[in-house]
Structures are given as C-alpha cells and as structure tokens.
Design a protein around this motif. Structure first.
Motif: not given
Length: 169
Positions: A49-57, A89-97, A162-165
């Motif tokens: 997921y290195a390609w997604f790090q700019d977004w999560t940052g 990959i939504a898990d990465l979004n939610t972990r980023a906030g 909600p995503y988690s549900e």
C-alpha cells in the motif's frame, strides 16, 4: 466554476476548517495509479500500500487539525471488482481518520450521477474522471448548489451503514 486538477486537491483539503464530505456514486473508477494495485488485489497478491500513503498522510494531517473527513459510498450489490477493492482498502482510510458509510444502491433512492466533495457545507467540488482515468474537479461556492449537496449529504449519511458494520455483514 473553476477547474482544479488532481494535484491541486490537497491544497483545497488543507483549507477546509470543519468537515470534508465525499459522496461516491460510481461502481468503478479508472484511476491510473490504481491499475496495478487493483490487478494485485484481483490476483490475490500482497500489497504494501505504498501507493496509498500520500492519501492516508493527507487524511491524518487533515483530521489532526480537527477537520472531520466523512464519506458515503453508494454501491451496487453484489459488488463490482472495483467496489470489492475499495472496500478492502477502506480499512486504511478509516485508520487514517476517515469516517465512511456504505449505502446499498437499492436502498438509496434517487442518486445523482456525479461524485462530489463538500467542504464546510459551502464549497462544492464535482468530480470528473477522464476516459483514461485521472481526476479533476469543478469548484463552486454557489449557495444553491451547496444547499443541494448538503441535503444529499444529510439524506445519504442518515441511510448509510458505518464501515465497521458493513464490512462484517
């Protein structure tokens, strides 16, 4: 309206003060930078997921300033390959906030044809995706358009799961 290319979006997000809301209505997106990650996902290959790090940052930076980043994804069920990829990959979004809700299309009622971002309930950015992919946005502060987008946000958010549900269904 003025057009903003993809590289200008982070600056717009950095000006947001309270909430950045994103409505996604498409079942597939043709973003060139996602081609290889999508191929790996469909092949069951690992991804760092290195390609997604700019977004999560950017999301961490934004939410770190106290700005809520919310999103409703209206999805067709059963999911397209792309929707399954986005869900993974939504898990990465939610972990980023990000706070993400999913809304099955058959429960959404009338859905507009275009994605949009709504910043602070006042500035609207309609998303445009080119034929070969790549994002650009048309920006407006027209109060009537912003009011329409606020109504859509409130309606779809209240119907969303909600995503988690959603991911545990």
């Amino acid at each position: 309206m003025r057009l903003v290319p993809d590289e200008g979006f982070p600056d717009l997000l950095r000006t947001c003060k309270r909430e950045a809301f994103h409505l996604e209505v498409l079942d597939s997106y043709a973003e060139p930078y996602e081609n290889e990650p999508l191929r790996r996902f469909l092949a069951g290959e690992p991804d760092d997921y290195a390609w997604f790090q700019d977004w999560t940052g950017l999301i961490q930076e934004t939410t770190g300033r106290g700005v809520a980043v919310t999103r409703v994804r209206i999805v067709t069920e059963p999911h397209t390959d792309y929707a399954r990829f986005a869900l993974a990959i939504a898990d990465l979004n939610t972990r980023a906030g990000e706070d993400i809700c999913y809304l099955p299309r058959h429960l959404a009622g009338e859905v507009p044809p275009d994605d949009f971002w709504l910043f602070d309930d006042e500035l609207v950015i309609f998303s445009a995706f080119g034929e070969p992919g790549g994002w650009s946005g048309a920006v407006t502060t027209d109060p009537n358009i912003a009011a329409y987008c606020r109504q859509l946000k409130e309606r779809f958010w209240s119907l969303g799961v909600p995503y988690s549900e959603y991911v545990t269904r």
